[in-house]
Design an enzyme around this catalytic site. Structure first.
Site, PDB file in Angstrom:
ATOM      1  N   ARG A  90       5.476   4.635  14.987  1.00  0.00           N
ATOM      2  CA  ARG A  90       6.919   4.476  14.872  1.00  0.00           C
ATOM      3  C   ARG A  90       7.470   5.167  13.629  1.00  0.00           C
ATOM      4  NH1 ARG A  90       8.205   0.879  18.956  1.00  0.00           N
ATOM      5  NH2 ARG A  90      10.296   0.042  18.761  1.00  0.00           N
ATOM      6  N   ARG A 128      18.736  -3.907  30.677  1.00  0.00           N
ATOM      7  CA  ARG A 128      17.305  -4.101  30.961  1.00  0.00           C
ATOM      8  C   ARG A 128      16.977  -5.567  31.216  1.00  0.00           C
ATOM      9  NH1 ARG A 128      12.981  -1.383  27.124  1.00  0.00           N
ATOM     10  NH2 ARG A 128      14.119  -2.468  25.483  1.00  0.00           N
ATOM     11  N   ARG A 161      15.509  -9.493  27.004  1.00  0.00           N
ATOM     12  CA  ARG A 161      14.945  -9.606  25.659  1.00  0.00           C
ATOM     13  C   ARG A 161      16.058  -9.914  24.667  1.00  0.00           C
ATOM     14  NH1 ARG A 161      11.449  -4.169  24.993  1.00  0.00           N
ATOM     15  NH2 ARG A 161      12.311  -4.351  22.888  1.00  0.00           N
ATOM     16  N   ARG A 172      18.606  -1.143  16.287  1.00  0.00           N
ATOM     17  CA  ARG A 172      17.363  -0.477  16.717  1.00  0.00           C
ATOM     18  C   ARG A 172      17.550   1.032  16.840  1.00  0.00           C
ATOM     19  NH1 ARG A 172      16.321  -3.367  21.943  1.00  0.00           N
ATOM     20  NH2 ARG A 172      14.551  -1.967  22.196  1.00  0.00           N
TER      21      ARG A 172
HETATM   22  P1  ADP Z   1      11.589   2.006  26.746  1.00  0.00           P
HETATM   23  O1  ADP Z   1      10.192   1.480  26.984  1.00  0.00           O
HETATM   24  O2  ADP Z   1      11.578   3.462  26.379  1.00  0.00           O
HETATM   25  O3  ADP Z   1      12.366   1.175  25.777  1.00  0.00           O
HETATM   26  P2  ADP Z   1      12.118   1.103  29.502  1.00  0.00           P
HETATM   27  O4  ADP Z   1      11.082   1.792  30.330  1.00  0.00           O
HETATM   28  O5  ADP Z   1      11.939  -0.335  29.244  1.00  0.00           O
HETATM   29  O6  ADP Z   1      12.370   1.947  28.119  1.00  0.00           O
HETATM   30  O7  ADP Z   1      13.529   1.359  30.201  1.00  0.00           O
HETATM   31  C1  ADP Z   1      14.741   0.906  29.623  1.00  0.00           C
HETATM   32  C2  ADP Z   1      15.717   0.517  30.736  1.00  0.00           C
HETATM   33  O8  ADP Z   1      16.148   1.697  31.428  1.00  0.00           O
HETATM   34  C3  ADP Z   1      15.134  -0.392  31.807  1.00  0.00           C
HETATM   35  O9  ADP Z   1      16.143  -1.284  32.235  1.00  0.00           O
HETATM   36  C4  ADP Z   1      14.730   0.551  32.933  1.00  0.00           C
HETATM   37  O10 ADP Z   1      14.803  -0.078  34.205  1.00  0.00           O
HETATM   38  C5  ADP Z   1      15.781   1.655  32.813  1.00  0.00           C
HETATM   39  N1  ADP Z   1      15.256   2.993  33.132  1.00  0.00           N
HETATM   40  C6  ADP Z   1      14.043   3.511  32.816  1.00  0.00           C
HETATM   41  N2  ADP Z   1      13.920   4.786  33.247  1.00  0.00           N
HETATM   42  C7  ADP Z   1      15.107   5.086  33.867  1.00  0.00           C
HETATM   43  C8  ADP Z   1      15.604   6.256  34.506  1.00  0.00           C
HETATM   44  N3  ADP Z   1      14.858   7.380  34.610  1.00  0.00           N
HETATM   45  N4  ADP Z   1      16.858   6.210  35.013  1.00  0.00           N
HETATM   46  C9  ADP Z   1      17.608   5.077  34.899  1.00  0.00           C
HETATM   47  N5  ADP Z   1      17.192   3.950  34.298  1.00  0.00           N
HETATM   48  C10 ADP Z   1      15.949   3.946  33.787  1.00  0.00           C
HETATM   49  P1  ADP Z   2      11.524  -0.404  22.803  1.00  0.00           P
HETATM   50  O1  ADP Z   2      10.374   0.127  23.625  1.00  0.00           O
HETATM   51  O2  ADP Z   2      12.591  -0.990  23.621  1.00  0.00           O
HETATM   52  O3  ADP Z   2      11.995   0.549  21.767  1.00  0.00           O
HETATM   53  P2  ADP Z   2       9.488  -2.039  21.620  1.00  0.00           P
HETATM   54  O4  ADP Z   2       9.116  -3.022  22.659  1.00  0.00           O
HETATM   55  O5  ADP Z   2       8.615  -0.846  21.426  1.00  0.00           O
HETATM   56  O6  ADP Z   2      10.968  -1.600  21.920  1.00  0.00           O
HETATM   57  O7  ADP Z   2       9.612  -2.731  20.206  1.00  0.00           O
HETATM   58  C1  ADP Z   2      10.295  -3.943  20.017  1.00  0.00           C
HETATM   59  C2  ADP Z   2      10.221  -4.333  18.539  1.00  0.00           C
HETATM   60  O8  ADP Z   2       8.851  -4.545  18.168  1.00  0.00           O
HETATM   61  C3  ADP Z   2      10.725  -3.265  17.569  1.00  0.00           C
HETATM   62  O9  ADP Z   2      12.121  -3.338  17.376  1.00  0.00           O
HETATM   63  C4  ADP Z   2       9.938  -3.615  16.301  1.00  0.00           C
HETATM   64  O10 ADP Z   2      10.507  -4.724  15.636  1.00  0.00           O
HETATM   65  C5  ADP Z   2       8.592  -4.063  16.856  1.00  0.00           C
HETATM   66  N1  ADP Z   2       7.624  -2.941  16.951  1.00  0.00           N
HETATM   67  C6  ADP Z   2       7.046  -2.452  18.088  1.00  0.00           C
HETATM   68  N2  ADP Z   2       6.196  -1.452  17.802  1.00  0.00           N
HETATM   69  C7  ADP Z   2       6.223  -1.289  16.446  1.00  0.00           C
HETATM   70  C8  ADP Z   2       5.570  -0.409  15.536  1.00  0.00           C
HETATM   71  N3  ADP Z   2       4.715   0.542  15.955  1.00  0.00           N
HETATM   72  N4  ADP Z   2       5.857  -0.541  14.211  1.00  0.00           N
HETATM   73  C9  ADP Z   2       6.699  -1.472  13.759  1.00  0.00           C
HETATM   74  N5  ADP Z   2       7.360  -2.321  14.563  1.00  0.00           N
HETATM   75  C10 ADP Z   2       7.131  -2.250  15.903  1.00  0.00           C
END
Ligand code: ADP
Ligand code: ADP
Ligand code: ZN
Length: 215
Positions: A90, A128, A161, A172
């Site tokens: 990250r 989401r 979430r 974020r």
């Molecule tokens: P990340 O892990 O990068 O935070 P997620 O895979 O959890 O992202 O996706 C974030 C949100 O966007 C979810 O609600 C998911 O259903 C939606 N999403 C993911 N990919 C797409 C896409 N290609 N087009 C539209 N919505 C998407």
């Molecule tokens: P998203 O995929 O939607 O960006 P994540 O599920 O990866 O979110 O992360 C959720 C939260 O968990 C982050 O906002 C942070 O607080 C923590 N987190 C996850 N991965 C890391 C990392 N590699 N270093 C520090 N914090 C992390």
């Protein structure tokens, strides 16, 4: 030893969605630091209690906590055939630590940037919903479940979430720009960066990902 795939991209880009598809089709373990941290918080482990405040406010959890979980996870036997890192590294310091942890295996690293324009991220994040039971990912705007709040795959309850509420989402996205965005240049310089357009429909993104990674 298989590939180590690093998924890069802002919160909401679709990293988890693509990781689940890759994992289902190719059996590559999906290592999500966010999922592991959330589980620790739910189980109120010592580590979870330490991580909670940062997660609630959308900040990064400290590097030593995260490195501890990643090291342990990568040392398990299922990761030998390859793995996908989602949400880690990250920041540049975590990237340097990963390089050390991997040693020779660093040659097998591919960093895949799931690239989407900032203006669609808020809707993706606030819309989401995740299945409590199986972890499936939905979106009330873009990919809603057939029955409201119920998982199509397992019937489990869908929840939002806490950090997907609009106030936390903004912080974020700031943290991403400041700490994580520099990793794009970092992996470009290392000659490891690939980029996929993440704004298209999930299955189209998946087709491109499979091509780019040579799966
Ligand atoms: P990340 O892990 O990068 O935070 P997620 O895979 O959890 O992202 O996706 C974030 C949100 O966007 C979810 O609600 C998911 O259903 C939606 N999403 C993911 N990919 C797409 C896409 N290609 N087009 C539209 N919505 C998407
Ligand atoms: P998203 O995929 O939607 O960006 P994540 O599920 O990866 O979110 O992360 C959720 C939260 O968990 C982050 O906002 C942070 O607080 C923590 N987190 C996850 N991965 C890391 C990392 N590699 N270093 C520090 N914090 C992390
Ligand atoms: Zn489910």
């Amino acid at each position: 030893m298989g590939k180590v795939i690093i998924l890069l991209g802002p919160p909401g880009a679709g990293k988890g969605t693509q990781a689940k598809k890759i994992s289902e089709k190719y059996g590559i373990p999906h290592v999500s630091t966010g999922d592991m941290l959330r589980e620790a918080v739910r189980n109120k482990t010592e580590l979870g209690l330490k991580a909670k405040a940062a997660m609630d406010s959308g900040k990064l959890v400290s590097d030593d906590i995260v490195l501890g979980i990643v090291k342990e996870r990568l040392s398990r036997s299922d990761c030998k055939k390859g793995c996908m890192l989602d949400g880690f590294p990250r920041n540049v310091s975590q990237a340097e630590s990963l390089k050390e942890i991997l040693g020779e295996r660093y040659n097998e690293v591919v960093a895949l940037l799931v690239d989407v324009d900032e203006n669609i991220l808020i809707k993706r994040l606030t819309g989401r919903r995740n299945c409590l039971k199986c972890g499936a990912i939905y979106n009330i705007y873009f990919s809603p479940p057939k029955v409201e709040n119920k998982c199509d795959k397992c019937g489990g309850e869908l929840i939002q979430r806490d950090d997907d509420k609009e106030e936390v989402v903004k912080s974020r996205l700031e943290v991403y720009k400041e700490s994580t965005l520099p990793l794009i240049e970092y992996y470009r310089n290392e000659g490891k960066l690939k980029i996929v357009d993440g704004s298209q429909e999930p299955n189209l993104v998946f087709e491109k990902v499979v091509q780019l990674l040579g799966l």
